[in-house]
Structure formats: structure tokens, C-alpha cells
Write a protein that holds these residues in place. Structure first.
Motif, PDB file in Angstrom:
ATOM      1  N   LYS A 127      16.748 -13.263   6.037  1.00 14.97           N
ATOM      2  CA  LYS A 127      17.716 -14.344   6.140  1.00 14.97           C
ATOM      3  C   LYS A 127      18.965 -13.852   6.882  1.00 14.97           C
ATOM      4  CE  LYS A 127      20.052 -17.811   3.299  1.00 14.97           C
ATOM      5  NZ  LYS A 127      20.289 -18.279   1.909  1.00 14.97           N
ATOM      6  N   GLY A 128      19.442 -14.655   7.828  1.00 16.60           N
ATOM      7  CA  GLY A 128      20.632 -14.280   8.585  1.00 16.60           C
ATOM      8  C   GLY A 128      20.330 -13.560   9.878  1.00 16.60           C
ATOM      9  N   ILE A 129      19.036 -13.315  10.155  1.00 16.66           N
ATOM     10  CA  ILE A 129      18.641 -12.649  11.395  1.00 16.66           C
ATOM     11  C   ILE A 129      17.790 -13.608  12.225  1.00 16.66           C
ATOM     12  CG2 ILE A 129      17.367 -10.734  12.425  1.00 16.66           C
ATOM     13  CD1 ILE A 129      19.900  -9.822  11.055  1.00 16.66           C
ATOM     14  N   ASP A 130      18.295 -13.965  13.396  1.00 14.41           N
ATOM     15  CA  ASP A 130      17.594 -14.867  14.308  1.00 14.41           C
ATOM     16  C   ASP A 130      16.965 -14.054  15.437  1.00 14.41           C
ATOM     17  OD1 ASP A 130      17.133 -17.606  15.644  1.00 14.41           O
ATOM     18  OD2 ASP A 130      18.298 -16.533  17.159  1.00 14.41           O
ATOM     19  N   ARG A 131      15.727 -14.374  15.778  1.00 10.39           N
ATOM     20  CA  ARG A 131      14.987 -13.586  16.774  1.00 10.39           C
ATOM     21  C   ARG A 131      15.689 -13.568  18.132  1.00 10.39           C
ATOM     22  NH1 ARG A 131      11.566 -14.840  20.776  1.00 10.39           N
ATOM     23  NH2 ARG A 131      11.464 -17.026  20.139  1.00 10.39           N
ATOM     24  N   LEU A 132      16.156 -14.734  18.594  1.00  6.18           N
ATOM     25  CA  LEU A 132      16.779 -14.812  19.914  1.00  6.18           C
ATOM     26  C   LEU A 132      18.079 -14.008  19.967  1.00  6.18           C
ATOM     27  CD1 LEU A 132      16.188 -18.582  20.786  1.00  6.18           C
ATOM     28  CD2 LEU A 132      14.940 -16.591  21.628  1.00  6.18           C
ATOM     29  N   THR A 133      18.877 -14.106  18.899  1.00  4.42           N
ATOM     30  CA  THR A 133      20.119 -13.328  18.848  1.00  4.42           C
ATOM     31  C   THR A 133      19.812 -11.836  18.793  1.00  4.42           C
ATOM     32  OG1 THR A 133      21.192 -15.139  17.649  1.00  4.42           O
ATOM     33  CG2 THR A 133      22.297 -12.992  17.601  1.00  4.42           C
ATOM     34  N   LEU A 134      18.781 -11.483  18.049  1.00  9.29           N
ATOM     35  CA  LEU A 134      18.378 -10.077  17.934  1.00  9.29           C
ATOM     36  C   LEU A 134      17.976  -9.526  19.298  1.00  9.29           C
ATOM     37  CD1 LEU A 134      18.063  -8.030  15.563  1.00  9.29           C
ATOM     38  CD2 LEU A 134      15.629  -8.571  15.598  1.00  9.29           C
ATOM     39  N   GLU A 135      17.203 -10.309  20.036  1.00  3.12           N
ATOM     40  CA  GLU A 135      16.789  -9.888  21.375  1.00  3.12           C
ATOM     41  C   GLU A 135      17.997  -9.746  22.303  1.00  3.12           C
ATOM     42  OE1 GLU A 135      13.939 -12.764  22.602  1.00  3.12           O
ATOM     43  OE2 GLU A 135      12.331 -11.975  21.324  1.00  3.12           O
ATOM     44  N   LYS A 136      18.981 -10.638  22.147  1.00  8.96           N
ATOM     45  CA  LYS A 136      20.195 -10.572  22.962  1.00  8.96           C
ATOM     46  C   LYS A 136      20.984  -9.303  22.671  1.00  8.96           C
ATOM     47  CE  LYS A 136      24.244 -13.314  24.295  1.00  8.96           C
ATOM     48  NZ  LYS A 136      25.007 -14.572  24.049  1.00  8.96           N
ATOM     49  N   VAL A 137      21.094  -8.954  21.376  1.00  7.82           N
ATOM     50  CA  VAL A 137      21.802  -7.733  20.978  1.00  7.82           C
ATOM     51  C   VAL A 137      21.124  -6.509  21.586  1.00  7.82           C
ATOM     52  CG1 VAL A 137      22.385  -6.236  19.020  1.00  7.82           C
ATOM     53  CG2 VAL A 137      22.763  -8.703  18.862  1.00  7.82           C
ATOM     54  N   LEU A 138      19.799  -6.460  21.508  1.00  5.51           N
ATOM     55  CA  LEU A 138      19.052  -5.341  22.084  1.00  5.51           C
ATOM     56  C   LEU A 138      19.235  -5.273  23.596  1.00  5.51           C
ATOM     57  CD1 LEU A 138      15.653  -5.252  20.140  1.00  5.51           C
ATOM     58  CD2 LEU A 138      17.248  -3.358  20.435  1.00  5.51           C
ATOM     59  N   ASP A 139      19.207  -6.443  24.233  1.00 10.91           N
ATOM     60  CA  ASP A 139      19.353  -6.496  25.686  1.00 10.91           C
ATOM     61  C   ASP A 139      20.729  -5.983  26.114  1.00 10.91           C
ATOM     62  OD1 ASP A 139      18.373  -7.311  28.326  1.00 10.91           O
ATOM     63  OD2 ASP A 139      19.930  -8.837  28.228  1.00 10.91           O
ATOM     64  N   VAL A 140      21.753  -6.411  25.385  1.00 13.27           N
ATOM     65  CA  VAL A 140      23.119  -5.962  25.697  1.00 13.27           C
ATOM     66  C   VAL A 140      23.237  -4.465  25.486  1.00 13.27           C
ATOM     67  CG1 VAL A 140      25.531  -6.046  24.928  1.00 13.27           C
ATOM     68  CG2 VAL A 140      24.228  -8.173  25.213  1.00 13.27           C
ATOM     69  N   LEU A 141      22.716  -3.993  24.371  1.00 10.92           N
ATOM     70  CA  LEU A 141      22.841  -2.571  24.038  1.00 10.92           C
ATOM     71  C   LEU A 141      22.118  -1.686  25.042  1.00 10.92           C
ATOM     72  CD1 LEU A 141      24.370  -1.238  21.741  1.00 10.92           C
ATOM     73  CD2 LEU A 141      22.235  -1.074  20.467  1.00 10.92           C
ATOM     74  N   SER A 142      21.032  -2.185  25.595  1.00  7.67           N
ATOM     75  CA  SER A 142      20.263  -1.393  26.560  1.00  7.67           C
ATOM     76  C   SER A 142      21.048  -1.139  27.848  1.00  7.67           C
ATOM     77  CB  SER A 142      18.941  -2.098  26.893  1.00  7.67           C
ATOM     78  OG  SER A 142      19.178  -3.323  27.558  1.00  7.67           O
ATOM     79  N   GLY A 143      22.088  -1.933  28.082  1.00 11.34           N
ATOM     80  CA  GLY A 143      22.880  -1.760  29.285  1.00 11.34           C
ATOM     81  C   GLY A 143      24.068  -0.824  29.114  1.00 11.34           C
ATOM     82  N   PHE A 144      24.237  -0.282  27.911  1.00  8.46           N
ATOM     83  CA  PHE A 144      25.350   0.627  27.644  1.00  8.46           C
ATOM     84  C   PHE A 144      24.817   1.963  27.135  1.00  8.46           C
ATOM     85  CE2 PHE A 144      27.258  -3.518  27.589  1.00  8.46           C
ATOM     86  CZ  PHE A 144      28.557  -3.345  28.058  1.00  8.46           C
ATOM     87  N   THR A 145      24.734   2.942  28.007  1.00  6.67           N
ATOM     88  CA  THR A 145      24.163   4.238  27.628  1.00  6.67           C
ATOM     89  C   THR A 145      25.001   4.984  26.601  1.00  6.67           C
ATOM     90  OG1 THR A 145      25.266   5.263  29.536  1.00  6.67           O
ATOM     91  CG2 THR A 145      22.973   4.533  29.830  1.00  6.67           C
ATOM     92  N   ILE A 146      26.306   4.683  26.570  1.00  3.53           N
ATOM     93  CA  ILE A 146      27.180   5.377  25.615  1.00  3.53           C
ATOM     94  C   ILE A 146      27.291   4.607  24.301  1.00  3.53           C
ATOM     95  CG2 ILE A 146      28.530   6.513  27.406  1.00  3.53           C
ATOM     96  CD1 ILE A 146      30.697   4.376  26.960  1.00  3.53           C
ATOM     97  N   GLY A 147      26.659   3.449  24.241  1.00  3.42           N
ATOM     98  CA  GLY A 147      26.658   2.675  23.010  1.00  3.42           C
ATOM     99  C   GLY A 147      27.844   1.733  22.886  1.00  3.42           C
TER     100      GLY A 147
END
Length: 236
Positions: free
Chosen positions: A163-183
Motif C-alpha cells: 500500500k502506498g507504492i504505485d508501479r508507475l511512480t516506482l518506475e519513474k523514481v528508478l528512471d530518475v535515479l539511473s541518471g545520477f551516478t552520484i545518487g
């Protein structure tokens, strides 16, 4: 339409507190009833023989037995009893072995109620189809076999989120994070996805628990250290 027959469940779990949580979960799901809790090998053997449950919730690790070995024993001696593994183990070899033996589902602790309920509902459909076929006492058709296999295999193919975790938002978070090597920190992620810091942190912490990202502490010049979330590198 909900079946009139209550599905009887036996919980085999050495941690009494966890067993009680599972029992309370079952109490919330109409059509199911806990008929016993066993915390050891001997208790489990006796409970199965005496109670003859339709479904067993089984852990992997016990002080006096291995749950996978006991699963083999159950499937060998009691053909009509189904088993769901509920365990903290995430070892792929254990999961693969459990599936090959014939476990109906494999749930990793900590158990999310929504995931638990979905699994039991799928089992209920499977159970009702099987009971109907047994009652008719006739040879099954290919269509009926396919129905049974679909009900069971769907438990191994679907993806579930708490509960509270949406698949599309989760994918967006992963996509954003993948573009920042330093986190990124939770606050930085919140700005990137247009959400609150609390929401961003919830998704980031979920991804850590799911093993997809790591976290480290960043010590700035002022203030307290912050958690920096970094996507895990793919090992080739």
C-alpha cells in the motif's frame, strides 16, 4: 460468488509472534479459517495428520527441520494438501526448489496484507475449481486443466506492491535515479518527480528493501548527514 465451504489453514512457523500475525490476517479474509499453529517438526507432523488442512503456510527455517525438506514430505504423503511458503529467505535456489516441488505460492517476509490476501483469493479460486471437479468425479477436459494451471502459475508471475507504492511512480523514481551516478537525497528526488519529501523517501526505502538500490550517508559542511540513494550497478 463466495464459496460456502470454509478453507482450513494450518500455520507452520517457529516464531509464535509471526504465526499470530498470519492468523490475524486470515481472520480478516472471508472464507478462510486457521485450524492450528505448529512451531516444530513433531507438532507439524501431528497437526497435519490429525487436522488434515486444505492449505499449509510453511516457513523454511526451523531449529529442528528444513522447510523445503518438509515440503517434499508433505507433497509425498498428502497429495490433497496445498502449501504456500512464507519465509524471509531470498535465495533463488530455495525459491526455485520450492516451485519445482509444487508450492502454490512463495511469499517473502515481511508479509504485506494486500499481497497475502491476493494469494489466498487466488488459492480460493483454485480450490473451488478442484473441489468441483472432484465432486463431479469425471475425466477433466483440457480447458479445465488450463484453468487450474493458470490459477497456480499466476501466483508466480504477478508483481505486487505494498500500500502506498504505485508501479508507475516506482518506475519513474528508478528512471530518475539511473541518471545520477552520484545518487540523490530524498529531497532532491522529491523535486525531480514532483512529490513530497516523505513520498520520495517511501519509494526510495522500498527500493532498498527490494534490493534495487543502495544508500550511503553524505556529510555536508553544515547540518546532519543525509542519506544518499544510489542505483545498484549491473554486474555483467
Amino acid at each position: 460468488m463466495r464459496g460456502t465451504k470454509v478453507i482450513e489453514v494450518l500455520i507452520i512457523e517457529d516464531d509464535v509472534r509471526i504465526a499470530e500475525i498470519q492468523k490475524r490476517y486470515i481472520e480478516k479474509i472471508e472464507g478462510f479459517q486457521t485450524i492450528g499453529i505448529a512451531t516444530s517438526y513433531e507438532e507439524a507432523k501431528q497437526s497435519i495428520e490429525i487436522l488434515q488442512p486444505a492449505l499449509i503456510l510453511l516457513d523454511v527455517y526451523f531449529p529442528d527441520m528444513n522447510g523445503i525438506q518438509f515440503l517434499r514430505e508433505i507433497k509425498s504423503d498428502y497429495k490433497g494438501i496445498d502449501v504456500m511458503m512464507i519465509t524471509a529467505t531470498k535465495e533463488i535456489d530455495v525459491i526455485q526448489e520450492a516451485i519445482s516441488i509444487g508450492v502454490f505460492d512463495f511469499i517473502i517476509k515481511p508479509v504485506i496484507f494486500e499481497r497475502f490476501e491476493q494469494s489466498l483469493r487466488r488459492y480460493e479460486e483454485h480450490y473451488m475449481i478442484m473441489q468441483s471437479l472432484k465432486k463431479e468425479n469425471k475425466s477433466v477436459t483440457q480447458l479445465e486443466v488450463d484453468q487450474l494451471l493458470r490459477k497456480q502459475s499466476s501466483s508466480q508471475k504477478s508483481t505486487y506492491y505494498p500500500k502506498g507504492i504505485d508501479r508507475l511512480t516506482l518506475e519513474k523514481v528508478l528512471d530518475v535515479l539511473s541518471g545520477f551516478t552520484i545518487g540523490l537525497t530524498a529531497e532532491q528526488m522529491a523535486k525531480e518527480i514532483g512529490a513530497s519529501r516523505t513520498t520520495a523517501r517511501r519509494y526510495l526505502e522500498y527500493l532498498i528493501s527490494d534490493g534495487k538500490i543502495d544508500a550511503d550517508l553524505s556529510y555536508g559542511t553544515v547540518g546532519r548527514p543525509e542519506r544518499v540513494y544510489i542505483i545498484k550497478a549491473v554486474v555483467s
